[in-house]
Design an enzyme around this catalytic site. Structure first.
Site: not given
Lengths: 142, 420
Positions: A63, A100
């Site tokens: 991701s 993230k």
């Protein structure tokens, strides 16, 4: 092009030390550069600025691919670094460690992936959220 | 002026660091062989789980209350402790690592423009942020008082983690509320005698006359008495209970009976202790081996023998020779042994070892060999190379069914962060 004259083996205490001579030493004439011979490159010293607060982790998933962080990469995480806009952070969200980028927007903090296939996360009062540490380096095998 | 920094529920906190979902949940850490409880989070304490309580008694409670159980991960805790101590060294040039989770910091002469209480809060915040371990800090004019203060900081939430005994009044209250057993330097040995003469708090103790204390409780008792009143007697690295011995012992998963089986365990402990000795740059002047039979005391066999070395040593090979000799003296045929241990004592810095004219040991050779072994083991893994005495079937090895990964010391055990 400088040559790597002499590669020293990894010692368990320090890391890899590459000794780089400034130039090959000719017979007879002292080199003006020899007083400036470097001490050697110690990857531990370069990559780990704060040993007491630095931890390692492995990435699972892609991701964060568009930030150059791929599945299987090694993360160097420094818990002493202050999170900023754009920091790549190891967060603990909803019971698991997740990677993230931090985005500070008008409506609060967002955790942003680097892959269009994955959603952004909005952090609210109710979110079970903690920044565990900021990634300072990514080490990837090619 | 001294600060005592004390990690909160240290082992449990180490486990929580790598699994924050354990925050708020009761956590216990079990001793070797998953025998008894050696650490509890506050939630576990609130459930009435006692320190040292056998795990088998608590099985039902653990299940019912969703208690997270961990086998003691000494490697992980040792590494986290090292990090905490390294952080603390940034806050004072004199740090005494007192135990795996406590350290004294000397604060005299340090620039603390906002005062020492704010300075201490900064220490606590920094350790929490950078290493992830919560700590309580006590500050006072002596180490003995700092210990009392840190205990208050830990137990009373109103302090917010830092208790500074700044005024004589604050000091007096702390002494009045401190049971005599909790005073540093007053152990199980002295407490009954003190209680018998009506001393039940630290305050009562200071009310005794100096002469009486000196006569009844010796010079150490007098020093503690003075320290409780703000007079420094113990500076950094000075106190009878500071680390002067290294102990390695384990309870066996299965009782072992033959000499060779017991010696295999003793050899393993000796090698571990010797490695620790070398890591801290010390040498030991004595080695004690103890073994305990099955059953309960009184009645069960306990044998112990301490041997003094002619020259203090840090060599596994040499220490093993003495360990074997000691074991031969205490080992009894026909007994089944459940526990054994090795204590290296009379520890001195290696560079202070005095050689003997009659020394027959090739110390240089031992040092070189030990250095190679330590380096290979560091690279290849815990005890990849060990002496023949340590190898074997290892029936005695403890079971650890709830061991967490060595997140910070083993490359294969590091955290996995999801990018999914």
């Amino acid at each position: 092009m400088k040559e790597i004259e002499h590669i020293q083996p990894i010692t368990p205490v320090d890391a890899y030390t590459i000794s780089a001579l400034d130039e090959a030493v000719p017979a007879g004439f002292p080199s003006p550069a020899q007083d400036h011979q470097g001490e050697g490159i110690d990857l531990n010293r370069e990559l780990i600025k704060h040993p007491a607060s630095t931890f390692c982790a492995r990435v699972s998933g892609n991701s964060m691919r568009d930030s150059g962080i791929d599945d299987g990469d090694l993360l160097i995480i420094d818990k002493s670094l202050t999170p900023h806009e754009g920091s790549v952070a190891v967060c603990f969200v909803d019971g698991e460690f997740t990677l993230k980028r931090i985005s500070i927007r008008r409506d609060g903090i967002w955790l942003v992936p680097a892959n269009p296939q994955y959603p952004e996360l909005h952090i609210t009062e109710e979110s079970n959220f903690q920044v565990w540490g900021i990634v300072s380096y990514v080490v990837k095998a090619l | 002026m001294y600060a005592l920094v004390d990690c909160n529920n240290f082992f449990a906190s180490c486990e929580r660091l790598f699994n924050p979902s354990l925050n708020g949940r009761p956590v216990v850490v079990l001793s070797g062989n998953d025998g008894c409880v050696i650490a509890r989070s506050n939630e576990a304490k609130a459930l009435g789980i006692g320190m040292g309580q056998p795990a088998f008694e608590l099985r039902e409670l653990f299940a019912r209350e969703n208690v997270a159980i961990f086998s003691s991960n000494h490697i992980l805790y040792g590494d986290i402790s090292r990090r905490v101590m390294e952080m603390l060294s940034q806050f004072s040039p004199e740090v005494e690592v007192y135990s795996i989770d406590e350290a004294f910091l000397r604060l005299d002469g340090l620039p603390m423009p906002e005062g020492c209480e704010i300075y201490a809060r900064n220490i606590a915040d920094t350790v929490m942020r950078c290493v992830g371990i919560p700590v309580s800090i006590g500050i006072a004019s002596t180490k003995t008082l700092a210990k009392i203060a840190s205990h208050r900081a830990k137990k009373q939430p109103r302090y917010g983690g830092v208790c500074y005994l700044a005024t004589p009044d604050q000091q007096a209250i702390a002494l009045m509320e401190c049971p005599i057993n909790d005073v540093w330097g007053v152990g199980r040995r002295l407490a009954p005698r003190l209680i018998a003469e009506g001393v039940s708090t630290a305050w009562d103790y200071t009310k005794l006359s100096r002469e009486h204390v000196r006569r009844q409780y010796s010079i150490e008792g007098e020093r503690t008495w003075s320290e409780l009143q703000g007079v420094v007697c113990y500076k950094t690295d000075e106190h009878p209970t500071s680390r002067q011995s290294i102990t390695v012992s384990r309870t066996f998963g299965q009782a072992v009976a033959t000499f060779n089986d017991v010696y295999e365990a003793v050899a393993d402990f000796t090698a571990t202790a010797a490695a620790r000795l070398r890591r801290q740059g010390s040498a030991a002047g004595s080695i004690m081996v103890f073994i305990k039979g099955r059953g309960c005391s009184p009645g069960r066999y306990v044998g112990a023998l301490q041997l003094t070395l002619p020259v203090a040593s840090d060599s596994t090979i040499e220490l093993l020779q003495y360990a074997r000799r000691a074991l031969m003296s205490v080992y009894r045929n026909g007994e089944a042994y459940k526990k054994a241990g090795v204590i290296l004592g009379h520890i001195i810095p290696r560079n202070q070892v005095q050689l003997s004219l009659f020394d027959t040991v090739d110390r240089d050779k031992h040092h070189r060999l030990m250095r190679v072994i330590d380096e290979v083991n560091k690279q290849a893994g815990y005890r990849a190379i060990h002496t023949a005495a340590e190898a074997g079937r290892s029936e005695w090895k403890a079971q650890s069914n709830h061991l967490s990964p060595c997140y910070t010391t083993s490359f294969n055990d590091i955290l996995i962060v999801k990018a999914e």
